[in-house]
Design a protein around this motif. Structure first.
Motif, PDB file in Angstrom:
ATOM      1  N   LYS A  69       0.832  -1.205   0.000  1.00 48.03           N
ATOM      2  CA  LYS A  69       0.000   0.000   0.000  1.00 48.03           C
ATOM      3  C   LYS A  69       0.871   1.261   0.000  1.00 48.03           C
ATOM      4  CE  LYS A  69      -4.199  -1.657  -0.126  1.00 48.03           C
ATOM      5  NZ  LYS A  69      -5.016  -1.424  -1.325  1.00 48.03           N
TER       6      LYS A  69
ATOM      7  N   ASP B 141     -10.329  -1.215   1.262  1.00 46.42           N
ATOM      8  CA  ASP B 141     -10.773  -1.272  -0.129  1.00 46.42           C
ATOM      9  C   ASP B 141     -12.204  -1.786  -0.116  1.00 46.42           C
ATOM     10  OD1 ASP B 141      -8.326  -0.462  -1.029  1.00 46.42           O
ATOM     11  OD2 ASP B 141      -7.835  -2.311  -2.103  1.00 46.42           O
TER      12      ASP B 141
ATOM     13  N   GLU C 241     -12.364  -4.151  -7.043  1.00 42.69           N
ATOM     14  CA  GLU C 241     -12.116  -2.944  -6.244  1.00 42.69           C
ATOM     15  C   GLU C 241     -12.791  -1.731  -6.877  1.00 42.69           C
ATOM     16  OE1 GLU C 241      -7.965  -1.771  -5.701  1.00 42.69           O
ATOM     17  OE2 GLU C 241      -8.670   0.263  -5.277  1.00 42.69           O
TER      18      GLU C 241
HETATM   19 MG    MG Z   1      -6.364   0.733  -4.826  1.00 42.20          MG
END
Ligand code: MG
Ligand code: 4AD
Length: 465
Positions: free
Chosen positions: A363, A380, A388
């Motif tokens: 991330k 998410d 996503e």
């Molecule tokens: Mg993303």
């Protein structure tokens, strides 16, 4: 008196008996003995209005009979009750004027066209049922986004498109330069001499407005930015665009659970608004775009149920226990692939799920580090069919921790001095997320390829129109 009305208005029973002027494009024409039926559409609604043109019209033989699909016309006439069961009204023409004929080379003749073919005529596809409906639903979603945030006391902030910082730290940026590429000025070291470039340093199209909007959240409280974003990722998939629209709210004093609560209400609100205000378009998507014809029922269920929540670690353990082989092997630390997201949302949870607390290594640098030192407060939102749709997090607001994370990820803290200043001067916990507009349109319409939910798609190797 003649009223200028849209096709959408003329189709309503309230229009009965009125003298009207309507203007639009002919979808089809059918000739009968002594008169013709024209199906007219002006984009104001999915359905057309039927126009009856009698042979006593002055230009009936010379012009009206020659009308073809795609021609643009103005019709004066009266709104009458339609004998057909499909629609309450039709227009009996007293005068028809032609703006422009469309010869039979008009590519949108009455037959089914594939979405792939329509992409090659992106300039004309707004005149089809599918793209008209996509454009109206996309518009309703955007209105809903603004309405939701305005009602909740958020301020709309315009963050820059041209930037010198890489928000996601993924190095997927399009460079912006006025340097002469045919004759690039070089430094002593043989590198491009950015001192001579427009901004005096390398600059790029933004991948996200987040870093900029955080500064406003830490002054105005609740804010959002909503605009085009750009990613030079070479992903030729049905879910990636090089230019897409993202809405990014950012809230001072919000921690991860409040961020999750907000995103859930936000997504439900948008879906509810579209279901209520675009019934004709949604019926079309339900019956013609959705293989199971359950789109409206599925969306209604999303609005009515509570989003499931599961930590990344729990998600990995669900995937490890799954009774199937994944192409990308599952183990703690991997980035979730589309097949994993689909299993979680379509098989295991059978609905939207918010996955949180991801490994820090997959991330961005700005996410708040958890006390375990291994995971960050990311979230998410994954949805069936799309995967996503939202990425968000609580932000790291401790200056030393943030600086360490930057160094760990190979970023130079000096380049982000202004972002670090937020943490040096009156730092506060804060959170936000980004919703990809096109992915939201895909979820709501069931359109399978992201190229078909944006007017003019930009993807690797393709920036036509
Ligand atoms: Mg993303
Ligand atoms: O997960 P992402 O990369 O998050 C951010 O950019 C954060 N700065 C957001 C924030 O916290 N303010 O992107 C957010 C969303 C994704 O979930 C996806 O819906 C969409 O943007 N997205 C794309 N949509 C189309 N094409 C692409 N190439 C996309 N990349 C991301």
């Amino acid at each position: 008196m003649t009223e200028i009305l849209s096709v959408s208005k003329v189709r309503q029973a309230e229009a009965l008996g009125k003298n009207v002027l309507i203007r639009g494009w002919v979808r089809t024409k059918r000739d009968s003995k002594g008169f013709s039926f024209l199906e007219l559409n002006d984009g104001s609604s999915f359905g057309n209005i039927q126009v009856i043109a009698q042979e006593n019209l002055e230009n009936y033989e010379t012009e009206v009979k020659k009308l073809t699909a795609g021609s643009s016309i103005a019709v004066w006439g009266t709104v009458e009750k339609s004998p057909g069961a499909k629609q309450p009204t039709e227009v009996h023409a007293t005068k028809i004027e032609i703006y422009g004929f469309a010869p039979d080379t008009y590519p949108l003749q009455k037959k089914r066209h594939t979405l792939e073919f329509l992409r090659t005529i992106s300039h004309l596809r707004p005149r089809t049922n599918t793209f008209g409906a996509v454009a109206r639903v996309r518009n309703r979603i955007c209105a809903s986004i603004h309405q939701f945030f305005q009602e909740e006391g958020f301020y709309y902030i315009h963050t820059p498109i041209i930037t010198a910082s890489d928000c996601e730290g993924a190095g997927e940026m399009f460079q912006v330069t006025t340097l002469n590429l045919q004759n690039l000025p070089l430094t002593d070291k043989g590198e491009p001499d950015y001192a001579q470039d427009f901004f005096g340093k390398p600059s790029f199209l933004t991948v996200s407005g987040q870093l900029a909007v955080e500064n406003f959240a830490c002054a105005l409280g609740k804010v959002y930015t909503f605009g085009p974003t750009f990613r030079a990722e070479n992903s030729n998939t049905s879910r990636h665009l090089a230019e897409f629209w993202m809405v990014e709210p950012e809230m001072a004093f919000f921690e991860l659970p409040e961020n999750m609560e907000l995103v859930e209400r936000f997504l439900k609100r948008i879906i509810g608004d579209v279901l209520r205000d675009c019934p004709e378009d949604m019926a079309f998507f339900n019956d013609h775009m959705d293989s199971e014809k359950t789109l409206v029922a599925r969306l209604t269920k999303i609005v009515e149920s509570t989003f499931q929540k599961c930590s990344y670690t729990q998600a990995i353990s669900i995937l490890e226990k799954a009774d199937r082989e994944f192409q990308f092997p599952v183990k703690w630390g991997i980035d979730l692939q589309s097949e994993h997201e689909r299993y979680l949302t379509e098989v295991h949870f059978n609905g939207p799920v918010i996955v949180y607390d991801y490994p820090k290594d997959i991330k961005a640098f700005y996410m708040r580090l958890n006390d375990d030192g291994k995971t960050v407060r990311a979230m998410d939102v994954l949805v069936p069919g799309v995967g996503e749709i939202v990425g968000g997090s609580e932000r790291e607001y401790r200056p030393e921790v943030l600086e360490n994370r930057m160094l760990e990820m190979g970023l130079n803290p000096a380049d982000y001095w202004w972002y670090l200043d937020l943490r040096r001067f009156g730092t506060v916990p804060h959170s936000g997320f980004g919703l990809g507009l096109e992915r939201m349109v895909m979820l709501i319409t069931s359109v399978q390829n992201i190229r078909d939910v944006i007017p003019f798609p930009r993807t690797p190797g393709s920036a036509d129109f």
